[in-house]
Design a protein around this motif. Structure first.
Motif, PDB file in Angstrom:
ATOM      1  N   MET A 147      49.331  29.271 -56.683  1.00 23.39           N
ATOM      2  CA  MET A 147      48.053  28.314 -57.053  1.00 23.39           C
ATOM      3  C   MET A 147      47.148  28.479 -55.544  1.00 23.39           C
ATOM      4  O   MET A 147      47.800  28.493 -54.423  1.00 23.39           O
ATOM      5  N   ALA A 148      45.988  28.491 -55.908  1.00 17.12           N
ATOM      6  CA  ALA A 148      44.958  28.609 -54.920  1.00 17.12           C
ATOM      7  C   ALA A 148      44.850  27.338 -54.010  1.00 17.12           C
ATOM      8  O   ALA A 148      44.948  26.272 -54.609  1.00 17.12           O
ATOM      9  N   ASP A 149      44.473  27.588 -52.637  1.00 14.34           N
ATOM     10  CA  ASP A 149      44.365  26.434 -52.005  1.00 14.34           C
ATOM     11  C   ASP A 149      43.149  25.688 -52.422  1.00 14.34           C
ATOM     12  O   ASP A 149      42.253  26.269 -52.768  1.00 14.34           O
ATOM     13  N   PRO A 150      43.342  24.226 -52.143  1.00 13.65           N
ATOM     14  CA  PRO A 150      41.976  23.535 -52.483  1.00 13.65           C
ATOM     15  C   PRO A 150      41.016  23.910 -51.929  1.00 13.65           C
ATOM     16  O   PRO A 150      41.247  23.924 -50.705  1.00 13.65           O
ATOM     17  N   ARG A 151      39.913  23.737 -52.412  1.00 13.86           N
ATOM     18  CA  ARG A 151      38.390  23.671 -51.693  1.00 13.86           C
ATOM     19  C   ARG A 151      38.293  22.779 -50.474  1.00 13.86           C
ATOM     20  O   ARG A 151      38.263  21.480 -50.928  1.00 13.86           O
ATOM     21  N   PRO A 152      38.234  23.160 -49.213  1.00 10.77           N
ATOM     22  CA  PRO A 152      37.837  22.081 -48.347  1.00 10.77           C
ATOM     23  C   PRO A 152      36.610  21.385 -48.274  1.00 10.77           C
ATOM     24  O   PRO A 152      35.789  21.907 -48.964  1.00 10.77           O
ATOM     25  N   GLN A 153      36.481  20.201 -47.761  1.00 12.22           N
ATOM     26  CA  GLN A 153      35.152  19.363 -47.763  1.00 12.22           C
ATOM     27  C   GLN A 153      34.162  20.251 -46.979  1.00 12.22           C
ATOM     28  O   GLN A 153      33.085  20.363 -47.495  1.00 12.22           O
ATOM     29  N   VAL A 154      34.621  20.649 -45.773  1.00 11.86           N
ATOM     30  CA  VAL A 154      33.790  21.476 -44.778  1.00 11.86           C
ATOM     31  C   VAL A 154      34.401  22.645 -44.252  1.00 11.86           C
ATOM     32  O   VAL A 154      35.497  22.727 -43.981  1.00 11.86           O
ATOM     33  N   SER A 155      33.577  23.660 -44.349  1.00 10.85           N
ATOM     34  CA  SER A 155      33.931  24.806 -43.448  1.00 10.85           C
ATOM     35  C   SER A 155      32.913  25.144 -42.320  1.00 10.85           C
ATOM     36  O   SER A 155      31.451  24.955 -42.402  1.00 10.85           O
ATOM     37  N   VAL A 156      33.545  25.035 -41.369  1.00  6.59           N
ATOM     38  CA  VAL A 156      32.857  25.334 -39.875  1.00  6.59           C
ATOM     39  C   VAL A 156      33.005  26.654 -39.629  1.00  6.59           C
ATOM     40  O   VAL A 156      34.015  27.205 -39.524  1.00  6.59           O
ATOM     41  N   ILE A 157      31.727  27.324 -39.741  1.00  3.08           N
ATOM     42  CA  ILE A 157      31.657  28.769 -39.233  1.00  3.08           C
ATOM     43  C   ILE A 157      31.507  28.889 -37.739  1.00  3.08           C
ATOM     44  O   ILE A 157      30.453  28.253 -37.161  1.00  3.08           O
ATOM     45  N   MET A 158      32.168  29.769 -37.142  1.00  3.97           N
ATOM     46  CA  MET A 158      31.933  30.145 -35.710  1.00  3.97           C
ATOM     47  C   MET A 158      31.829  31.392 -35.199  1.00  3.97           C
ATOM     48  O   MET A 158      33.014  32.344 -35.458  1.00  3.97           O
ATOM     49  N   ALA A 159      30.606  32.063 -34.953  1.00  6.82           N
ATOM     50  CA  ALA A 159      30.687  33.439 -34.181  1.00  6.82           C
ATOM     51  C   ALA A 159      31.081  33.543 -32.882  1.00  6.82           C
ATOM     52  O   ALA A 159      30.390  32.503 -32.266  1.00  6.82           O
ATOM     53  N   SER A 160      31.595  34.447 -32.439  1.00  6.78           N
ATOM     54  CA  SER A 160      32.181  34.458 -31.122  1.00  6.78           C
ATOM     55  C   SER A 160      32.082  36.036 -30.566  1.00  6.78           C
ATOM     56  O   SER A 160      32.423  36.855 -31.150  1.00  6.78           O
ATOM     57  N   ARG A 161      31.509  36.133 -29.574  1.00  4.26           N
ATOM     58  CA  ARG A 161      31.435  37.361 -28.712  1.00  4.26           C
ATOM     59  C   ARG A 161      31.526  36.998 -27.215  1.00  4.26           C
ATOM     60  O   ARG A 161      30.742  36.334 -26.572  1.00  4.26           O
ATOM     61  N   ASN A 162      32.722  37.672 -26.639  1.00  6.64           N
ATOM     62  CA  ASN A 162      33.183  37.552 -25.120  1.00  6.64           C
ATOM     63  C   ASN A 162      33.051  36.139 -24.630  1.00  6.64           C
ATOM     64  O   ASN A 162      32.596  35.836 -23.670  1.00  6.64           O
ATOM     65  N   ALA A 163      33.624  34.974 -25.501  1.00  6.30           N
ATOM     66  CA  ALA A 163      33.596  33.794 -25.039  1.00  6.30           C
ATOM     67  C   ALA A 163      35.293  33.259 -24.929  1.00  6.30           C
ATOM     68  O   ALA A 163      35.449  32.055 -25.136  1.00  6.30           O
ATOM     69  N   ALA A 164      35.968  34.216 -24.409  1.00  9.00           N
ATOM     70  CA  ALA A 164      37.259  33.724 -24.351  1.00  9.00           C
ATOM     71  C   ALA A 164      37.460  32.381 -23.413  1.00  9.00           C
ATOM     72  O   ALA A 164      38.308  31.664 -23.546  1.00  9.00           O
ATOM     73  N   ALA A 165      36.563  32.324 -22.368  1.00 11.16           N
ATOM     74  CA  ALA A 165      36.611  31.313 -21.163  1.00 11.16           C
ATOM     75  C   ALA A 165      36.120  29.877 -22.123  1.00 11.16           C
ATOM     76  O   ALA A 165      36.589  28.848 -21.697  1.00 11.16           O
ATOM     77  N   TYR A 166      35.523  29.985 -22.937  1.00 10.30           N
ATOM     78  CA  TYR A 166      34.996  28.810 -23.601  1.00 10.30           C
ATOM     79  C   TYR A 166      35.415  28.433 -24.955  1.00 10.30           C
ATOM     80  O   TYR A 166      35.447  27.217 -25.313  1.00 10.30           O
ATOM     81  N   LEU A 167      36.099  29.580 -25.854  1.00  8.41           N
ATOM     82  CA  LEU A 167      36.764  29.151 -27.091  1.00  8.41           C
ATOM     83  C   LEU A 167      37.870  28.146 -27.110  1.00  8.41           C
ATOM     84  O   LEU A 167      37.559  27.418 -28.178  1.00  8.41           O
ATOM     85  N   PRO A 168      38.629  27.771 -26.339  1.00  6.79           N
ATOM     86  CA  PRO A 168      39.436  26.818 -26.452  1.00  6.79           C
ATOM     87  C   PRO A 168      38.831  25.564 -26.480  1.00  6.79           C
ATOM     88  O   PRO A 168      39.425  24.741 -27.269  1.00  6.79           O
ATOM     89  N   LEU A 169      37.915  24.941 -25.816  1.00 12.17           N
ATOM     90  CA  LEU A 169      37.382  23.872 -26.124  1.00 12.17           C
ATOM     91  C   LEU A 169      36.618  23.862 -27.373  1.00 12.17           C
ATOM     92  O   LEU A 169      36.713  22.571 -28.151  1.00 12.17           O
ATOM     93  N   ALA A 170      35.921  24.878 -27.616  1.00 12.17           N
ATOM     94  CA  ALA A 170      35.105  24.840 -29.051  1.00 12.17           C
ATOM     95  C   ALA A 170      36.034  24.572 -30.331  1.00 12.17           C
ATOM     96  O   ALA A 170      35.821  23.882 -30.932  1.00 12.17           O
ATOM     97  N   ILE A 171      37.103  25.198 -30.101  1.00 12.77           N
ATOM     98  CA  ILE A 171      38.299  25.183 -31.364  1.00 12.77           C
ATOM     99  C   ILE A 171      38.802  23.987 -31.249  1.00 12.77           C
ATOM    100  O   ILE A 171      38.977  23.247 -32.391  1.00 12.77           O
ATOM    101  N   ARG A 172      39.089  23.172 -30.091  1.00 15.33           N
ATOM    102  CA  ARG A 172      39.860  21.928 -29.922  1.00 15.33           C
ATOM    103  C   ARG A 172      38.952  20.932 -30.569  1.00 15.33           C
ATOM    104  O   ARG A 172      39.259  20.083 -31.150  1.00 15.33           O
ATOM    105  N   ALA A 173      37.657  21.069 -30.300  1.00 14.09           N
ATOM    106  CA  ALA A 173      36.694  20.125 -30.611  1.00 14.09           C
ATOM    107  C   ALA A 173      36.675  20.018 -32.201  1.00 14.09           C
ATOM    108  O   ALA A 173      36.267  19.125 -32.635  1.00 14.09           O
ATOM    109  N   VAL A 174      36.731  21.164 -32.928  1.00 13.66           N
ATOM    110  CA  VAL A 174      36.787  21.313 -34.507  1.00 13.66           C
ATOM    111  C   VAL A 174      38.040  20.605 -34.977  1.00 13.66           C
ATOM    112  O   VAL A 174      37.971  19.690 -35.812  1.00 13.66           O
ATOM    113  N   LEU A 175      39.064  21.000 -34.368  1.00 18.28           N
ATOM    114  CA  LEU A 175      40.591  20.790 -35.011  1.00 18.28           C
ATOM    115  C   LEU A 175      40.653  19.277 -34.584  1.00 18.28           C
ATOM    116  O   LEU A 175      41.385  18.392 -35.250  1.00 18.28           O
ATOM    117  N   ALA A 176      39.822  18.456 -33.758  1.00 15.92           N
ATOM    118  CA  ALA A 176      40.111  17.128 -33.332  1.00 15.92           C
ATOM    119  C   ALA A 176      39.186  16.385 -34.276  1.00 15.92           C
ATOM    120  O   ALA A 176      39.239  15.093 -34.005  1.00 15.92           O
TER     121      ALA A 176
END
Length: 438
Positions: free
Chosen positions: A1-30
């Motif tokens: 069975m396919a996963d239900p469609r989420p209400q919001v898709s957050v798209i994030m392009a990343s290039r050499n952002a290892a120092a900043y990604l943890p905060l950006a990701i946590r802010a979405v998951l929170a």
């Protein structure tokens, strides 16, 4: 069975952002709106970004990650993310930024109330380096009530002094069905956001700017938005000319002519600045003689850079560390007064934006230790990302671990058995943001 469609898709392009990604990701998951997916496309980063992304995906199954084998630029990376998006709405976020956990829920509610196809909010500037002043992206143009944008607003953003500037910087929430086949123009390295928003409005989308500011926009020297070069503006003018030709609308052609003249002026200014930086003073002098109206602009750029250097020196020599106690009435003596709305929650409205901007500026100039004494204080920590937190629950969030009882807790975490990590080739050929586009 396919996963239900989420209400919001957050798209994030990343290039050499290892120092900043943890905060950006946590802010979405929170986010308090938990029915979402986070799609991260790594644009062939040369740092540890992919390891950071995979580690996050191992913790939360809402993350879907893809890595490009060759860098294509932000437009192509975002298009790859859009191709994977399943949500009813699409939210655009950058990999070096942050946002308050209530942001997406508030924006989605506002979109429903306004019957909007696109909604955006103002952005608070923050930095790990000293800032000359506290500010938001929209500044004095920030609406005090929700404002629907028209064609003139979009085309003349950054050109009409009375209009809303910097629309192209905004990170909106977009109704996915309205995107249809619209995608970012892969030829644009800067200004791709503004181009997409303009085409959305031309297609009939109702785009609103909300009287709130809950997105935290990081300023740093590696930001694509602040690396304008003349060829980027040439690409923007080409995209604008193509759009006018495709649409065949007299009103668009008239407005585009005004914008094109502004882009040409900006192009000449960048060439002058490039000669000054390269030490080609003779050539710079000839340009200045031919276009003396560029001199005030160049003077303002040099003055701003001098202010930043002076501020950085002052921060190193004279600024003493500060300690903030963040909370409501329980903050006690020495507590920082936090703006609250009518319901007693943290105020994220336009009226409170200058407060957060000043706090972000202050935290950029000196070391600030912040103690969150209650849930309101923990919520406030999200609005000043560069402070060092002291409270146990809040510091857990800042350091990347869970704080289940806090207002900033990561929501919906799960085990690693559902990690969605995908590979990518070059679906498209290699080909923010511009000061003039907004």
């Amino acid at each position: 069975m396919a996963d239900p469609r989420p209400q919001v898709s957050v798209i994030m392009a990343s290039r050499n952002a290892a120092a900043y990604l943890p905060l950006a990701i946590r802010a979405v998951l929170a986010q308090t709106l938990t029915d979402l997916e986070l799609i991260i496309v790594d644009d062939a980063s040369e740092d540890d970004s992919w390891a950071v992304i995979r580690a996050a995906a191992a913790i939360d199954p809402r993350i879907r990650a893809q890595r490009r084998s060759h860098s294509g630029g932000p437009a192509i990376a975002r298009n790859d993310a859009l191709a994977l998006a399943r949500g009813e709405w699409v939210a655009i976020c950058d990999s070096d930024d942050s946002q308050h956990p209530r942001r997406l829920e508030m924006m989605l509610n506002a979109a429903g109330d306004l019957a909007a196809d696109v909604v955006a909010d103002d952005m608070i500037l923050f930095s790990g380096q000293p800032m000359a002043r506290g500010a938001t992206i929209l500044g004095r143009h920030a609406p005090k009530v929700a404002q629907m944008l028209n064609l003139k607003d979009l085309v003349l953003s950054g050109v009409d002094l009375e209009g809303i500037s910097h629309i192209g910087y905004l990170k909106p929430l977009i109704k996915r069905c309205f995107l249809n086949d619209l995608r970012y123009d892969p030829r644009l390295r800067i200004g791709e956001d503004h181009d997409l928003y303009l085409r959305l409005v031309l297609a009939g989308a109702k785009m609103w700017v909300l009287p709130m500011a809950a997105y935290l926009y990081r300023r740093h020297v590696a930001s694509t938005s602040y690396r304008n070069v003349p060829r980027d503006l040439t690409a923007q003018m080409g995209a604008l000319d193509n759009l006018v030709q495709q649409q065949g609308r007299a009103d668009l052609a008239e407005l585009a002519h005004v914008r094109r003249q502004a882009l040409l002026r900006r192009h000449a200014q960048l060439e002058l600045a490039r000669d000054v930086r390269a030490g080609h003073l003779g050539r710079a002098l000839r340009r200045a003689v031919m276009r003396p109206d560029h001199l005030p602009w160049l003077a303002s750029v040099l003055r701003n850079r001098m202010e930043l250097k002076v501020q950085a020196a002052a921060s190193r020599l004279w600024r003493r560390p500060q300690r903030w106690r963040l909370g409501g009435r329980s903050a006690g003596a020495g507590g920082v007064t936090l703006p609250m709305d009518a319901d007693g929650a943290l105020d994220l409205g336009a009226a409170a934006a200058p407060v957060w901007a000043r706090m972000c500026c202050e935290a950029s100039r000196r070391e600030v230790e912040a103690e969150a004494v209650d849930a309101l204080g923990q919520s406030a920590l999200w609005m000043v990302p560069t402070v060092r937190t002291l409270a146990a629950g809040a510091s857990d969030v800042a350091n990347g671990t869970r704080a289940r009882g806090s207002a900033c807790a990561m929501a919906g975490s799960a085990g690693s058995e559902r990690v969605a990590v995908e590979s990518s080739g070059d679906q498209q050929q290699n080909a923010g943001r511009d000061d003039t586009d907004g």
